[in-house]
Design an enzyme around this catalytic site. Structure first.
Site, mmCIF file in Angstrom:
data_model
loop_
_atom_site.group_PDB
_atom_site.id
_atom_site.type_symbol
_atom_site.label_atom_id
_atom_site.label_comp_id
_atom_site.label_asym_id
_atom_site.label_seq_id
_atom_site.Cartn_x
_atom_site.Cartn_y
_atom_site.Cartn_z
ATOM 1 N N ARG A 53 -43.428 39.055 37.289
ATOM 2 C CA ARG A 53 -43.971 39.685 35.928
ATOM 3 C C ARG A 53 -42.776 39.866 34.895
ATOM 4 N NH1 ARG A 53 -48.020 45.005 35.659
ATOM 5 N NH2 ARG A 53 -49.091 43.602 36.665
ATOM 6 N N HIS A 80 -52.512 35.789 33.573
ATOM 7 C CA HIS A 80 -52.555 37.096 34.616
ATOM 8 C C HIS A 80 -53.365 36.433 36.195
ATOM 9 C CE1 HIS A 80 -51.895 40.563 36.756
ATOM 10 N NE2 HIS A 80 -52.583 41.781 36.317
ATOM 11 N N GLN A 120 -54.957 38.475 39.567
ATOM 12 C CA GLN A 120 -56.056 39.699 38.610
ATOM 13 C C GLN A 120 -56.466 38.743 39.440
ATOM 14 O OE1 GLN A 120 -55.470 42.903 37.985
ATOM 15 N NE2 GLN A 120 -57.267 42.868 38.878
ATOM 16 N N ASP A 136 -60.853 45.486 29.122
ATOM 17 C CA ASP A 136 -58.728 45.084 29.983
ATOM 18 C C ASP A 136 -58.792 46.706 28.519
ATOM 19 O OD1 ASP A 136 -56.459 45.348 30.659
ATOM 20 O OD2 ASP A 136 -55.815 43.448 29.936
ATOM 21 N N CYS A 140 -59.124 45.214 34.980
ATOM 22 C CA CYS A 140 -57.829 45.054 35.914
ATOM 23 C C CYS A 140 -57.506 46.438 36.202
ATOM 24 C CB CYS A 140 -57.272 44.317 35.335
ATOM 25 S SG CYS A 140 -56.852 44.715 33.760
ATOM 26 N N ARG A 176 -56.288 42.496 45.409
ATOM 27 C CA ARG A 176 -56.021 42.257 44.662
ATOM 28 C C ARG A 176 -54.913 41.938 45.598
ATOM 29 N NH1 ARG A 176 -53.638 43.459 39.311
ATOM 30 N NH2 ARG A 176 -51.493 41.593 40.883
#
Ligand code: CP
Ligand code: NVA
Length: 312
Positions: A102, A129, A132, A223, A263, A291
């Site tokens: 990340r 991402h 996700q 988001d 998410c 996830r």
């Protein structure tokens, strides 16, 4: 060597194969059947930004597959003190079997992958991402909404929006993205998605009109308005995103059976209202759990590729 840096590098069939593996392993996990898909494998997990879900799901996932995860915060490794990405990659990838990172710019993860001897997985960058989105699509499949899918993404044209563009354009579903002016998606990523869409048949619409985007959508998603690294812009963003909250009025314009995805972490009263995130239409916690399962599918798939290469 296949890496998992963006969905751009994967075909529809490959994405569906990983999801099929994820579903199969999810059922096993739910029955507490833990098969050694990756015995004695080590997953290096490099974090240059905070995380709850990504860290816990990868660390738990690799353990349940028969391996172990190493949590490597950039504050604690020499990367944080200026050791180059390329050196970090050449050292770590000689010791572990897979790496998840990340970080900030996508170019950093690309640099790591270029020097890596083992598959590298994107656990979020400024641009994408992808893990996700695999969990999101698994949730959509479980809800039985993957046929005639219409996704409305309301909010920032950020890493999540870009990953939705990649997923939709690869799988061929309808995606409507509504962002405020000046928060549109990256033009190059959009153009690439439109190219893929020609082949997959995906219908992609970009606008500054959330009400139009959400009309009869079967999945509504958003988001945070302030991504990691944008904390200084918080006040301005909150003003600029007025009218973009996913609340009951917005959900009422979607299809009757529509679900809400996020998410997480979610900021109630900003991008989503308390009523929506806590409603029965909201599958955000199933999505968060997915996830774990989706990433197990990705790791096993990548590991199978490595094993196939070895036998060639
Ligand atoms: N959705 C997500 O990636 O969560 P974390 O930042 O907690 O890992
Ligand atoms: N867009 C958000 C996602 C967090 C999981 C960020 O980059 O901070």
């Amino acid at each position: 060597m296949r890496h998992f840096l963006t969905l751009k590098d994967y075909t529809k069939n490959e994405i569906l194969e990983m999801l099929e593996l994820a579903s199969k392993i999810k059922i096993e996990t739910k029955n507490r059947i833990f098969k050694d898909y990756m015995p004695k494998c080590t997953l290096g997990m490099i974090f240059e930004k905070s995380s709850t879900r990504t860290r816990v799901s990868f660390e738990t996932g690799i353990y349940q597959l028969g391996g172990i995860g190493l949590f490597l915060s950039s504050n604690d490794i020499q990367l944080g003190r200026g050791e180059p990405m390329s050196d970090t990659s050449r050292v770590i990838s000689r010791m572990v079997d897979m790496v998840m990172i990340r970080t900030f710019e996508q170019s950093k993860i690309e640099e790591f992958a270029k020097h890596s001897k083992v598959p590298v997985i994107n656990g979020l960058t400024n641009e994408y991402h992808p893990v996700q989105l695999m969990a999101d699509y698994l949730t959509i499949q479980e809800a039985g909404l993957d046929k005639d899918l219409v996704v409305a993404y309301i909010g920032d044209g950020n890493n999540l929006a870009h990953s939705w563009l990649m997923l939709a354009s690869k799988l061929g579903f309808e995606l409507r993205i509504a962002t405020p002016k000046n928060y549109e998606v990256n033009q190059d990523i959009l153009e690439q998605a439109l190219e893929f869409a020609k082949e997959s048949g995906a219908k992609i619409t970009i606008s500054n009109d959330p009400k139009e985007a959400v009309k009869q959508a079967t999945v509504v998603t958003t988001d945070t308005w302030v991504s990691m690294g944008q904390e200084d812009e918080k006040e301005k963003r909150i003003k600029d995103f007025a009218g973009y909250i996913v609340d009951n009025d917005m959900m009422n314009m979607a299809a009757n059976n529509a679900i809400f995805l996020h998410c997480l972490p979610a900021y109630r009263g900003y991008e989503v209202s308390e009523e929506v995130i806590e409603s029965s239409q909201s599958l955000v916690f199933q999505e968060a759990e997915n996830r774990l399962h989706a990433q197990k599918g990705i790791m096993v798939w990548l590991n199978n590729q490595v094993n196939q290469e070895k036998t060639k």
